[in-house]
Write a protein that holds these residues in place. Sequence first.
Motif, PDB file in Angstrom:
ATOM      1  N   UNK A  17     -26.569  -5.292  -2.882  1.00  0.00           N
ATOM      2  CA  UNK A  17     -26.367  -6.604  -2.255  1.00  0.00           C
ATOM      3  C   UNK A  17     -24.896  -6.781  -1.932  1.00  0.00           C
ATOM      4  N   UNK A  18     -24.639  -7.596  -0.940  1.00  0.00           N
ATOM      5  CA  UNK A  18     -23.259  -7.943  -0.590  1.00  0.00           C
ATOM      6  C   UNK A  18     -22.773  -9.036  -1.530  1.00  0.00           C
ATOM      7  N   UNK A  19     -21.476  -9.273  -1.517  1.00  0.00           N
ATOM      8  CA  UNK A  19     -20.922 -10.364  -2.308  1.00  0.00           C
ATOM      9  C   UNK A  19     -21.545 -11.693  -1.921  1.00  0.00           C
ATOM     10  N   UNK A  56     -19.033   0.113  -3.793  1.00  0.00           N
ATOM     11  CA  UNK A  56     -19.185  -0.526  -2.498  1.00  0.00           C
ATOM     12  C   UNK A  56     -19.764   0.550  -1.585  1.00  0.00           C
ATOM     13  N   UNK A  57     -21.074   0.473  -1.344  1.00  0.00           N
ATOM     14  CA  UNK A  57     -21.776   1.528  -0.620  1.00  0.00           C
ATOM     15  C   UNK A  57     -21.485   1.542   0.866  1.00  0.00           C
ATOM     16  N   UNK A  58     -21.658   0.435   1.496  1.00  0.00           N
ATOM     17  CA  UNK A  58     -21.526   0.386   2.948  1.00  0.00           C
ATOM     18  C   UNK A  58     -20.648  -0.785   3.325  1.00  0.00           C
ATOM     19  N   UNK A  62     -17.323  -7.460   9.805  1.00  0.00           N
ATOM     20  CA  UNK A  62     -16.312  -8.322   9.162  1.00  0.00           C
ATOM     21  C   UNK A  62     -15.989  -7.856   7.734  1.00  0.00           C
ATOM     22  N   UNK A  63     -16.092  -6.549   7.479  1.00  0.00           N
ATOM     23  CA  UNK A  63     -15.735  -6.013   6.181  1.00  0.00           C
ATOM     24  C   UNK A  63     -16.742  -6.297   5.087  1.00  0.00           C
ATOM     25  N   UNK A  64     -17.934  -6.672   5.451  1.00  0.00           N
ATOM     26  CA  UNK A  64     -18.989  -6.978   4.468  1.00  0.00           C
ATOM     27  C   UNK A  64     -19.370  -5.705   3.719  1.00  0.00           C
ATOM     28  N   UNK A  65     -19.252  -5.743   2.403  1.00  0.00           N
ATOM     29  CA  UNK A  65     -19.553  -4.590   1.564  1.00  0.00           C
ATOM     30  C   UNK A  65     -20.866  -4.813   0.829  1.00  0.00           C
TER      31      UNK A  65
END
Length: 170
Positions: A17-19, A56-58, A62-65
């Motif tokens: 999941x992203x932050x 941080x996989x991908x 906008x820099x979404x990790x």
Amino acid sequence: MSLRIALLGLLSAVGPASGYDLAKKFEHSLNHVWQAGHTQIYPELVKMAADGLVEAEAEGARGRKTYTITAEGKRELHEWLAEHDPGMTIRSEPALQAFLLPLLDDTDQAIKVVERIRARYLARLEQLDCLPAEGSFGRYALSLGRAQVRTGLAWAEETLADLRKHRPPQ
């Protein structure tokens, strides 16, 4: 430490999941037992990545990790769950008001304070009663939360009865 464990638990339960996604999941699940906002979650994820607990996989727009729990993160989560003795320190505004209640000179004011606390407990119980319990992740925490709120309601009722019984004649 508990925010870190909460995030590891979410990642373990829901997968990568992203932050942003974690903050939303937190808001609709763990926020009922542990409060944390975006401003706490994002920096903690960075620290957790530096400590090897998540990756941080991908990186998307906008820099979404997208974060994933690592084997080390799973080990730390398991160790915490299996071996950690939870602290029992509670920061509770109702408890603080209950402690300081005798400082009010007017019994009617004290009654209003406890009635306000009682109303908050009732509202909280309504919120918790709207959450799904059966088969859901977090059902034991939901059960504990309901029990704690019911205990708070029982305290409020007992305290109101005591205050009314010992109210000075007018």
